[in-house]
Write a protein that holds these residues in place. Structure first.
Motif, mmCIF file in Angstrom:
data_model
loop_
_atom_site.group_PDB
_atom_site.id
_atom_site.type_symbol
_atom_site.label_atom_id
_atom_site.label_comp_id
_atom_site.label_asym_id
_atom_site.label_seq_id
_atom_site.Cartn_x
_atom_site.Cartn_y
_atom_site.Cartn_z
ATOM 1 N N UNK A 217 -4.810 -5.553 -30.761
ATOM 2 C CA UNK A 217 -5.591 -4.568 -31.511
ATOM 3 C C UNK A 217 -5.791 -3.288 -30.719
ATOM 4 N N UNK A 218 -5.921 -3.413 -29.415
ATOM 5 C CA UNK A 218 -6.070 -2.262 -28.553
ATOM 6 C C UNK A 218 -4.892 -2.194 -27.595
ATOM 7 N N UNK A 219 -4.581 -1.024 -27.100
ATOM 8 C CA UNK A 219 -3.607 -0.905 -26.023
ATOM 9 C C UNK A 219 -4.370 -1.104 -24.721
ATOM 10 N N UNK A 220 -4.040 -2.147 -23.993
ATOM 11 C CA UNK A 220 -4.815 -2.529 -22.817
ATOM 12 C C UNK A 220 -3.965 -2.432 -21.565
ATOM 13 N N UNK A 221 -4.484 -1.745 -20.562
ATOM 14 C CA UNK A 221 -3.843 -1.641 -19.257
ATOM 15 C C UNK A 221 -4.559 -2.614 -18.331
ATOM 16 N N UNK A 222 -3.832 -3.566 -17.770
ATOM 17 C CA UNK A 222 -4.449 -4.631 -16.970
ATOM 18 C C UNK A 222 -4.957 -4.106 -15.628
ATOM 19 N N UNK A 223 -4.157 -3.332 -14.920
ATOM 20 C CA UNK A 223 -4.470 -2.660 -13.649
ATOM 21 C C UNK A 223 -4.550 -3.583 -12.438
ATOM 22 N N UNK A 224 -4.451 -4.882 -12.611
ATOM 23 C CA UNK A 224 -4.474 -5.763 -11.437
ATOM 24 C C UNK A 224 -3.544 -6.960 -11.644
ATOM 25 N N UNK A 225 -2.347 -6.673 -12.116
ATOM 26 C CA UNK A 225 -1.365 -7.735 -12.322
ATOM 27 C C UNK A 225 -0.778 -8.149 -10.981
ATOM 28 N N UNK A 226 -0.914 -9.416 -10.636
ATOM 29 C CA UNK A 226 -0.401 -9.937 -9.360
ATOM 30 C C UNK A 226 -0.258 -11.441 -9.481
ATOM 31 N N UNK A 227 0.363 -12.043 -8.471
ATOM 32 C CA UNK A 227 0.677 -13.469 -8.538
ATOM 33 C C UNK A 227 -0.570 -14.332 -8.659
ATOM 34 N N UNK A 228 -1.655 -13.955 -8.003
ATOM 35 C CA UNK A 228 -2.870 -14.772 -8.049
ATOM 36 C C UNK A 228 -3.577 -14.673 -9.390
ATOM 37 N N UNK A 229 -3.208 -13.675 -10.207
ATOM 38 C CA UNK A 229 -3.794 -13.535 -11.542
ATOM 39 C C UNK A 229 -2.881 -14.086 -12.634
ATOM 40 N N UNK A 230 -1.858 -14.815 -12.234
ATOM 41 C CA UNK A 230 -1.012 -15.532 -13.180
ATOM 42 C C UNK A 230 -1.316 -17.021 -13.035
ATOM 43 N N UNK A 231 -1.883 -17.619 -14.051
ATOM 44 C CA UNK A 231 -2.238 -19.029 -14.024
ATOM 45 C C UNK A 231 -1.173 -19.845 -14.758
ATOM 46 N N UNK B 26 0.093 -3.185 -2.708
ATOM 47 C CA UNK B 26 1.346 -3.921 -2.801
ATOM 48 C C UNK B 26 1.801 -4.065 -4.234
ATOM 49 N N UNK B 27 0.850 -3.978 -5.177
ATOM 50 C CA UNK B 27 1.186 -4.043 -6.598
ATOM 51 C C UNK B 27 0.906 -2.709 -7.297
ATOM 52 N N UNK B 28 0.271 -1.770 -6.586
ATOM 53 C CA UNK B 28 -0.097 -0.494 -7.197
ATOM 54 C C UNK B 28 1.099 0.436 -7.291
ATOM 55 N N UNK C 229 5.079 -1.245 -13.211
ATOM 56 C CA UNK C 229 5.372 -1.270 -11.766
ATOM 57 C C UNK C 229 4.897 -2.598 -11.165
ATOM 58 N N UNK C 230 3.658 -2.986 -11.466
ATOM 59 C CA UNK C 230 3.119 -4.242 -10.937
ATOM 60 C C UNK C 230 3.963 -5.427 -11.388
ATOM 61 N N UNK C 231 4.413 -5.379 -12.640
ATOM 62 C CA UNK C 231 5.270 -6.448 -13.139
ATOM 63 C C UNK C 231 6.573 -6.506 -12.348
ATOM 64 N N UNK C 232 7.149 -5.339 -12.044
ATOM 65 C CA UNK C 232 8.384 -5.309 -11.273
ATOM 66 C C UNK C 232 8.221 -5.934 -9.899
ATOM 67 N N UNK D 141 12.871 2.968 -5.386
ATOM 68 C CA UNK D 141 11.518 2.538 -5.754
ATOM 69 C C UNK D 141 10.448 3.331 -5.018
ATOM 70 N N UNK D 142 9.253 3.293 -5.560
ATOM 71 C CA UNK D 142 8.091 3.805 -4.852
ATOM 72 C C UNK D 142 7.453 2.625 -4.154
ATOM 73 N N UNK D 143 7.196 2.727 -2.850
ATOM 74 C CA UNK D 143 6.630 1.574 -2.155
ATOM 75 C C UNK D 143 5.787 2.022 -0.974
ATOM 76 N N UNK D 144 4.797 1.178 -0.623
ATOM 77 C CA UNK D 144 3.896 1.444 0.485
ATOM 78 C C UNK D 144 4.425 0.807 1.756
ATOM 79 N N UNK D 145 4.282 1.502 2.859
ATOM 80 C CA UNK D 145 4.740 1.006 4.136
ATOM 81 C C UNK D 145 3.547 0.769 5.049
#
Length: 843
Positions: free
Chosen positions: A642-656, A691-693, A710-713, A808-812
């Motif tokens: 119903x809404x367009x939702x941006x999760x903003x914290x997609x990461x392995x620990x948030x996948x159950x 690391x996921x941002x 990006x986080x999904x990638x 890619x864009x990545x943090x070092x």
């Protein structure tokens, strides 16, 4: 290969595609693969095309529309392509159209049997390819026409339906892969002529969407279907000879088409000349209530209600525990048995009529006669008008369960449902509730609400709004008392959110008594503790009924936890998808705030993926299914909810992971709602996990659906490799996982990224595809990243076209004192495109 074939091949290579000067082809002519026919005003073009240069198809496309790719509207030999560019179209001695291959053998034929003397093939400006006698221009006397054999697209003037005299059925069927493989796919849109005709969207042999019957103005289940003067006119026709749906366009400068795509979406597309793009004017299924039989028998689906499934008045859930968990698929049953002669009818308004494939139909009856007939027939469960124009006409009666009913704020039509007299209440015969009684009800309701609000205010002043929640799990909505308490605690805002969603007073969520939660978790014992984060702790629990739950107990001192609670309640309670974790309820008592979820037997993905002893249990098929499941869940958040939702914290620990290892996205504490036309937003407080941002979010606080992509990638590359992005290659601080994957990709050694603990030899192409998808998702520039709909398509087909990824864009860099949460006060140096900044927590 013979000499003539070689010369012909040379000719095709040397000369570009040529347009024949006329729009016709005669028996003495042939259409080569490098030639085309144009319609009289050059609106449509007929010719051969190929996406792969290995399979060739005869097709019709728009000539006047200059899109990035041909907009193909019809394909002749979709399931029997030419295997190379050597072939042609001709008219044989019997008047059949033939596509002939390099061996001069037919690969496709029109297969009509009518004798023809001087056949002419003509491409019309309507997009119809017709075969006729040379001097015959009467459309009713065409010997063959492409409009009788639609592929995936319905053009103006095409008919979708049945001709009972000839037994011919016309429907549209998706491509196997959109813009890649036009062969017949799994999805089709077909008119069912039984009972009161309506159109169904099928996935193979399973119905996934229903239009509702035609009510004279539109389909009952498509309230958006409003005719516009000089624009699109919709027509539905039914008699003893034929039944069909079609549409026409009064404005010659407007192009519109109806198509079904390879992912099962029905779309009304309109060409926007100013922007040179196809605009999605309408589509289905567009939300949860468009899913066929979402709420089962005698259930009503309404996206403006929470939960979306409600029982018709006089009915109760068939399976109350499942209903409490927002699973309404088993539907409802009657509260009171019927007694035929004394039964009454409930008047329901603005609904999509139930499934009409097995109904009684009489087009000459009026509503009163229809009601009398239904009253006398003890098997009749409901009745309605067939058409709603001019006060209504016709009679449709149901004699079985009412299936796939949906409610609308506007649109739909009236339905009269049979109930025991005691369940109808103040409604009169035939369900015609008087306006006076309705008005009195409204006044009484408003007065009662005011008194209730006053009582709650007094109670709040006297008891400081301490909740009174007794016994075991008690299913209650957010009452005014509970909402005032939440507002008083700062968990909810008394104003509407900036995003425009409605306030909490229209939500319904079960409330759990604190003592019930305490008993379920054995007083929050350590052995029941599943994990801990910045928000607080998560515990496993078991209710008296035996149901397992997961309880997130928010820390009393965590401001982040309060924000998370607010977001979680507002967002996830309205979301239902198999790849999103289900929120079962919450518990609010003084300074205790807890969220109750369905229990996931296999915990979080990171607990298995990054554990050396456990990761081998995740074979490649499991990993690929997890990647695809996450993608579908994210697509739902971005596009289909119903809404367009941006999760903003997609990461392995948030996948159950549930007991079947199906992935479910969790933790919506940091999510944000976007408007349907909103592209991006900016925040002054950066939250999430390093690391996921995405670069634009980490550096400038700009977030959008592309930051989730990006986080999904990152997550995809972690699942493939079994390694974390952060902390990877600690001995070489110039590269993290993204950098390492990119290095392998440009060297042509991407295969080396796959986890050595699993066997991926038999799935090499699938692994390669996932790595490429992951790298496309983590590209530095947000506009280069694909949308999740494209990602799902690329993952679902090994023939889907994919571009080459850019860097890619990545943090070092790492900090030995860092934690995973972005709320820690550690410093981290992030390098994106040779620009280095230092972030302290949030900006």
């Amino acid at each position: 290969m013979g000499g003539s074939t070689i010369l012909f091949s040379f000719f095709l290579l040397c000369f570009p595609k040529l347009s024949i000067s006329t729009n016709t082809l005669t028996k003495s002519q042939s259409l080569q693969t490098n030639q085309t026919l144009l319609s009289p005003n050059a609106i449509f073009e007929l010719g051969f095309f190929s996406y792969t240069n290995s399979t060739w198809y005869l097709a019709i496309w728009y000539k006047t529309i200059h899109d990035t790719e041909k907009t193909v509207v019809w394909v002749a030999n979709r399931d029997t392509p030419l295997q190379n560019s050597i072939g042609f179209l001709k008219i044989d001695d019997k008047g059949n159209l033939l596509i002939v291959n390099q061996s001069h053998k037919p690969v496709w034929s029109s297969n009509h049997s009518t004798p023809i003397t001087n056949p002419v093939l003509e491409l019309l400006d309507s997009g119809n390819l017709v075969l006729r006698e040379e001097n015959e221009n009467d459309p009713t006397r065409f010997l063959w026409q492409s409009f009788d054999y639609p592929t995936d697209t319905l053009l103006p003037g095409m008919k979708l339906g049945w001709n009972f005299d000839t037994g011919m059925e016309k429907h549209i069927t998706s491509w196997r892969v959109t813009n890649q493989d036009p062969s017949s796919g799994d999805f089709s849109f077909k008119l069912d002529c039984r009972g009161l005709p309506e159109i169904f969207l099928w996935n193979k042999d399973q119905i996934i969407y229903r239009s509702g019957p035609w009510n004279g103005d539109r389909f009952s289940g498509v309230p958006e279907m409003q005719p516009v003067t000089d624009s699109i006119k919709f027509t539905f026709y039914a008699d003893q000879h034929q039944v069909y749906y079609t549409f026409s366009i009064g404005n010659n400068s407007l192009f519109s088409r109806l198509s079904v795509n390879s992912v099962g979406q029905l779309q009304r597309l309109t060409w926007i000349q100013s922007t040179q793009v196809w605009n999605k004017f309408w589509y289905a299924p567009k939300d949860q209530c468009d899913n066929y039989r979402e709420c089962g028998a005698y259930g009503v689906c309404d996206t403006n209600a929470s939960p979306v499934c409600q029982c018709i008045t006089g009915f109760r859930p068939r399976n109350q525990p499942a209903w409490n968990l927002r699973d309404g698929s088993e539907g409802c049953v009657r509260k009171t048995g019927l007694s035929c002669g004394s039964d009454r009818f409930l008047h329901m308004q603005r609904v999509k009529l139930p499934d009409t494939t097995s109904v009684f139909v009489n087009r000459s009856m009026g509503l009163v006669e229809c009601g009398d007939l239904c009253q006398r027939n003890c098997s009749c469960t409901a009745y309605a008008n067939i058409e709603i124009r001019n006060g209504g006409s016709g009679c449709v009666m149901w004699v079985g369960e009412l299936l796939d009913v949906r409610g609308y704020p506007s649109g739909g039509q009236d339905l009269y449902v049979r109930l025991a007299a005691s369940d109808v209440g103040i409604e009169g015969d035939s369900g015609k509730t008087s306006d006076t009684i309705r008005d009195i009800g409204i006044v009484v309701g408003v007065a009662g609400f005011i008194l209730l609000a006053l009582g709650i205010f007094i109670l709040w002043k006297k008891r400081k709004l301490q909740p009174i929640l007794k016994g075991k799990t008690e299913k209650r909505g957010f009452s005014e008392r509970s909402q005032d308490f939440l507002i008083n605690e700062g968990v909810l805002s008394s104003d509407r959110e900036q995003s425009g969603e409605s306030n909490m007073d229209d939500l319904e969520l079960p409330l759990f008594d604190f003592n019930t939660i305490t008993m379920a978790t054995n007083n929050f014992s350590e052995e029941n503790k599943l994990g801990q984060g910045g928000f607080g702790s998560v515990y496993k629990g078991s209710l008296k009924e035996g149901q397992h739950i997961a309880v997130k107990r928010l820390s009393k001192t965590s401001g982040q936890g309060i924000e998370e609670f607010k977001n979680e309640v507002k967002l996830i309670v309205k979301l239902q998808h198999r790849n999103l974790v289900r929120l079962l309820g919450c518990s609010i008592q003084m300074d205790e705030k807890m969220l109750v979820y369905e229990y996931m037997e296999n915990r979080s993905l990171d607990a298995i993926l990054f554990d050396k002893a456990k990761k081998s249990s995740l074979d490649w098929q499991m990993r690929f299914n997890i990647i695809c499941g996450i993608a579908r869940g994210l697509l739902y958040l971005h596009q289909d909810s119903r809404f367009r939702i941006i999760h903003r914290d997609l990461k392995a620990s948030n996948i159950l992971l549930d007991k079947e290892m199906n992935p479910k996205i969790s933790d919506f504490g940091m999510a944000r709602i976007f408007g349907t036309d909103q592209i991006e937003a900016n925040t002054m407080r950066i939250v999430g996990t390093y690391g996921y941002m995405s670069p634009e979010y980490a550096m400038d606080g700009i977030f959008s659906v592309k930051s989730d992509v990006f986080s999904f990638g990152v997550l995809v590359l972690e699942i493939v490799s079994g390694k974390k992005n952060r902390g990877f290659y600690l001995a070489n601080k110039e590269l993290n996982l993204l950098g390492h994957a990119w290095k392998l990709w440009i060297e042509g050694n991407a295969w080396e990224l796959s986890d050595s603990s699993i066997d991926t030899l038999n799935s090499a192409s699938e692994v390669q595809r996932c790595i490429q998808v992951g790298l496309l998702c983590v590209q530095e520039r947000a506009e280069d990243r694909p949308t999740m709909s494209s990602v799902v398509l690329m993952l679902s087909s090994d023939t889907a076209s994919m571009s080459q990824p850019k860097n890619p864009g990545f943090c070092l860099g790492t900090n030995p004192m860092e934690t995973e949460s972005s709320s820690s006060k550690q410093e981290e140096s992030c390098t994106v495109n040779q620009v280095t900044v230092t972030m302290l927590d949030a900006r």
